[in-house]
Each structure stands twice: as structure tokens, then as C-alpha cells.
Write a protein that holds these residues in place. Structure first.
Motif, PDB file in Angstrom:
ATOM      1  N   LYS A  95       0.664  -1.052   0.176  1.00 31.05           N
ATOM      2  CA  LYS A  95      -0.155  -0.098  -0.041  1.00 31.05           C
ATOM      3  C   LYS A  95       0.598   1.292   0.054  1.00 31.05           C
ATOM      4  O   LYS A  95       1.687   1.330   0.776  1.00 31.05           O
ATOM      5  CB  LYS A  95      -0.980  -0.192   1.201  1.00 31.05           C
ATOM      6  CG  LYS A  95      -1.885   1.096   1.020  1.00 31.05           C
ATOM      7  CD  LYS A  95      -2.966   1.005   2.311  1.00 31.05           C
ATOM      8  CE  LYS A  95      -4.002   2.179   2.318  1.00 31.05           C
ATOM      9  NZ  LYS A  95      -5.051   2.257   3.294  1.00 31.05           N
ATOM     10  N   PRO A  96       0.715   2.357  -0.900  1.00 30.73           N
ATOM     11  CA  PRO A  96       1.238   3.497  -1.021  1.00 30.73           C
ATOM     12  C   PRO A  96       1.034   4.252   0.112  1.00 30.73           C
ATOM     13  O   PRO A  96      -0.135   4.460   0.749  1.00 30.73           O
ATOM     14  CB  PRO A  96       0.985   4.009  -2.443  1.00 30.73           C
ATOM     15  CG  PRO A  96      -0.187   3.566  -2.546  1.00 30.73           C
ATOM     16  CD  PRO A  96      -0.377   2.091  -1.898  1.00 30.73           C
ATOM     17  N   LEU A  97       1.924   5.329   0.568  1.00 30.51           N
ATOM     18  CA  LEU A  97       1.760   6.450   1.577  1.00 30.51           C
ATOM     19  C   LEU A  97       0.639   7.188   1.080  1.00 30.51           C
ATOM     20  O   LEU A  97      -0.308   7.684   1.775  1.00 30.51           O
ATOM     21  CB  LEU A  97       2.902   6.965   2.037  1.00 30.51           C
ATOM     22  CG  LEU A  97       3.720   6.219   2.777  1.00 30.51           C
ATOM     23  CD1 LEU A  97       5.072   7.110   2.659  1.00 30.51           C
ATOM     24  CD2 LEU A  97       3.468   5.473   3.951  1.00 30.51           C
ATOM     25  N   ASN A  98       0.610   7.591  -0.229  1.00 28.56           N
ATOM     26  CA  ASN A  98      -0.310   8.540  -1.102  1.00 28.56           C
ATOM     27  C   ASN A  98      -0.186   8.255  -2.461  1.00 28.56           C
ATOM     28  O   ASN A  98       0.724   7.821  -2.847  1.00 28.56           O
ATOM     29  CB  ASN A  98       0.262   9.994  -0.516  1.00 28.56           C
ATOM     30  CG  ASN A  98      -1.222  10.821  -0.446  1.00 28.56           C
ATOM     31  OD1 ASN A  98      -2.079  10.647  -1.095  1.00 28.56           O
ATOM     32  ND2 ASN A  98      -1.202  11.841   0.345  1.00 28.56           N
ATOM     33  N   TRP A  99      -1.210   8.619  -3.289  1.00 24.86           N
ATOM     34  CA  TRP A  99      -0.980   8.752  -4.568  1.00 24.86           C
ATOM     35  C   TRP A  99      -2.087   9.462  -5.264  1.00 24.86           C
ATOM     36  O   TRP A  99      -2.664  10.039  -4.763  1.00 24.86           O
ATOM     37  CB  TRP A  99      -1.487   7.063  -4.877  1.00 24.86           C
ATOM     38  CG  TRP A  99      -3.005   6.802  -4.408  1.00 24.86           C
ATOM     39  CD1 TRP A  99      -4.159   6.645  -5.148  1.00 24.86           C
ATOM     40  CD2 TRP A  99      -3.627   6.368  -3.224  1.00 24.86           C
ATOM     41  NE1 TRP A  99      -5.327   6.247  -4.808  1.00 24.86           N
ATOM     42  CE2 TRP A  99      -4.688   5.919  -3.181  1.00 24.86           C
ATOM     43  CE3 TRP A  99      -2.967   5.894  -1.864  1.00 24.86           C
ATOM     44  CZ2 TRP A  99      -5.564   5.699  -2.481  1.00 24.86           C
ATOM     45  CZ3 TRP A  99      -3.644   5.534  -0.772  1.00 24.86           C
ATOM     46  CH2 TRP A  99      -4.924   5.592  -1.207  1.00 24.86           C
ATOM     47  N   MET A 100      -1.737   9.375  -6.565  1.00 21.51           N
ATOM     48  CA  MET A 100      -3.013  10.071  -7.488  1.00 21.51           C
ATOM     49  C   MET A 100      -3.402   9.404  -8.601  1.00 21.51           C
ATOM     50  O   MET A 100      -2.574   8.858  -9.258  1.00 21.51           O
ATOM     51  CB  MET A 100      -2.438  11.325  -8.003  1.00 21.51           C
ATOM     52  CG  MET A 100      -3.463  12.304  -8.708  1.00 21.51           C
ATOM     53  SD  MET A 100      -4.797  12.937  -7.665  1.00 21.51           S
ATOM     54  CE  MET A 100      -4.121  14.210  -6.856  1.00 21.51           C
TER      55      MET A 100
END
Length: 231
Positions: free
Chosen positions: A45-50
Motif C-alpha cells: 500500500k502506498p503512503l499517498n497516490w494520485m
């Protein structure tokens, strides 16, 4: 795919706001335009993404940013919502690009493949009046497990899993975004079907207007022993 390891901070601005302080992270830029920010932990799972559709622009830092040690500013803007992911690069430690080619897509295991076949044969489990259009309906990013129509003739996209988690909901969400751009299909509703659906996945699906359906694999195979049950 481009892989960048950099000392950076990350800010998300939009419907929600989030900040990741300066640290060493992996920035993954995919061919579809998406950007994912990873740490050396947290599994997949990424820490944040777009998510796509989005655009990336690289800006020179202003005077204050340069004094703070920033060398580049990445701005990733979501085309539909105008949400923005801002990555402030301080130092690039690694930068490489790799052509992965066309992905053949996820191959279903035996149970998932059989679930798809059984649900296609027992399409009434989706609700009265539903009819099958086809299995493995192809989109630009992969096949939807089942395309059906409800009692009103509206399109229904079904994603099947053995155990339904958040990734499956995200996958169906991407399919629905594409399919709802097709005037011959829209409006398309979604059904997330699995033998077991995790609570977080159910919450996310319902928040996005996706219906959840728990499937009894044994009953669908005709192995449900009613004599051994109390009810």
C-alpha cells in the motif's frame, strides 16, 4: 514505468488534506499517468497516490523553497476533481525508467474462474430480472468479470473475488469510470461479489455506490446440505 528514490516531502490538497514530512521515499510513475508514493514498509500500500486521469508538471522552486533545500516541485493534478499531489524534491538518489510492455492481466485462480461461470449461469443471484450480457467484457484496462443488465435494462458490471478487499473495490471503480464514458453502456452500476467481503472493502464500496454481494460457493455448486443445517 519510472522509479525515483528521493528525499522529499508530499502534500495532498483537495477534498482531503494530508502531509508527509521530509523523508527518503520511492516515487512510482506509471504509464497511465498515476503517481504512487511508497516507504520501505506497509507492504503493497502506498503512503499517498494520485489515480488517473491526471497530469504531472515539474516546476522550478521559488526563492523560499530553494532556501529550504528544494530542487524540484512535482505537481500531479487530477483531471476530474482538480485534487493535487505536490511532491517537493530535495535530493534524487535514483532515477530509472523501464518499459514493462502490455500486461496480460490477472489470471483468475480455479475458484474465482468457477465462481464467474456459476454466477453467469445463475445470474438471478444479482436480483430478479437480471440477464447476462457476457463474461469477461473487455475494457481498455482489462476485462470486467461479468456484464449484465438489470430489470430496467441498465448495465451492471460485476467484479468477482474469493475474498473481497479494498484492492478489488478499486479495480471495479476503475472499470466503472471507463465504462460510464461509453454512451452505449452508461449508466453502469457496479456489484462487488465475493465469498467473503472485508468490512473496510464493504464500507468503501457502499461509499462509492457499489453494491456488495456475498456468494455461497457450495450452494451455487449444489453442495449445500440442507439436512445438516438448523435453518
Amino acid at each position: 514505468m519510472r522509479l525515483v528514490i528521493a528525499n522529499c516531502s508530499v502534500d495532498y490538497a483537495g477534498r482531503l488534506s494530508a502531509h508527509l514530512p521530509l523523508a527518503k521515499r520511492l516515487l512510482m510513475l506509471k504509464a497511465d499517468g498515476s503517481l504512487l508514493v511508497h516507504s520501505d514498509g506497509g507492504s503493497y500500500k502506498p503512503l499517498n497516490w494520485m489515480s488517473p486521469p491526471c497530469t504531472l508538471t515539474v516546476d522550478e522552486p521559488d526563492e523560499l523553497q530553494r532556501e529550504a533545500g528544494i530542487t524540484e516541485v512535482w505537481r500531479v493534478t487530477q483531471a476530474k476533481t482538480a485534487d493535487m499531489l505536490i511532491v517537493s524534491i530535495h535530493e534524487v538518489l535514483h532515477d530509472s525508467a523501464h518499459d514493462l510492455g502490455i500486461d496480460p492481466g490477472l489470471q483468475k485462480d480455479g475458484v474465482e474462474a468457477h465462481l464467474q461461470k456459476l454466477l453467469a449461469e445463475q445470474i438471478h443471484l444479482l436480483g430478479d430480472g437480471h440477464v447476462l450480457v457476457r463474461r469477461e467484457y473487455m475494457t481498455a484496462i482489462g476485462p470486467v468479470d461479468i456484464l449484465a443488465r438489470d430489470e430496467r435494462g441498465a448495465s451492471v458490471a460485476v467484479e468477482l473475488k474469493r475474498r473481497g478487499d479494498i484492492d478489488g473495490v478499486e479495480q471495479l471503480t476503475r472499470y466503472l469510470e471507463l465504462m460510464n464514458r461509453d454512451p452505449l453502456l452508461a449508466p453502469v452500476s457496479g456489484v462487488f461479489a465475493a465469498q467473503e467481503i472485508k468490512p473496510q472493502a464493504r464500507t468503501l464500496a457502499e461509499d462509492r455506490g457499489i453494491r456488495c454481494l456475498v456468494l455461497d460457493y457450495d450452494a451455487m455448486r449444489g453442495l449445500d446440505d440442507s439436512d445438516s443445517r438448523l435453518f
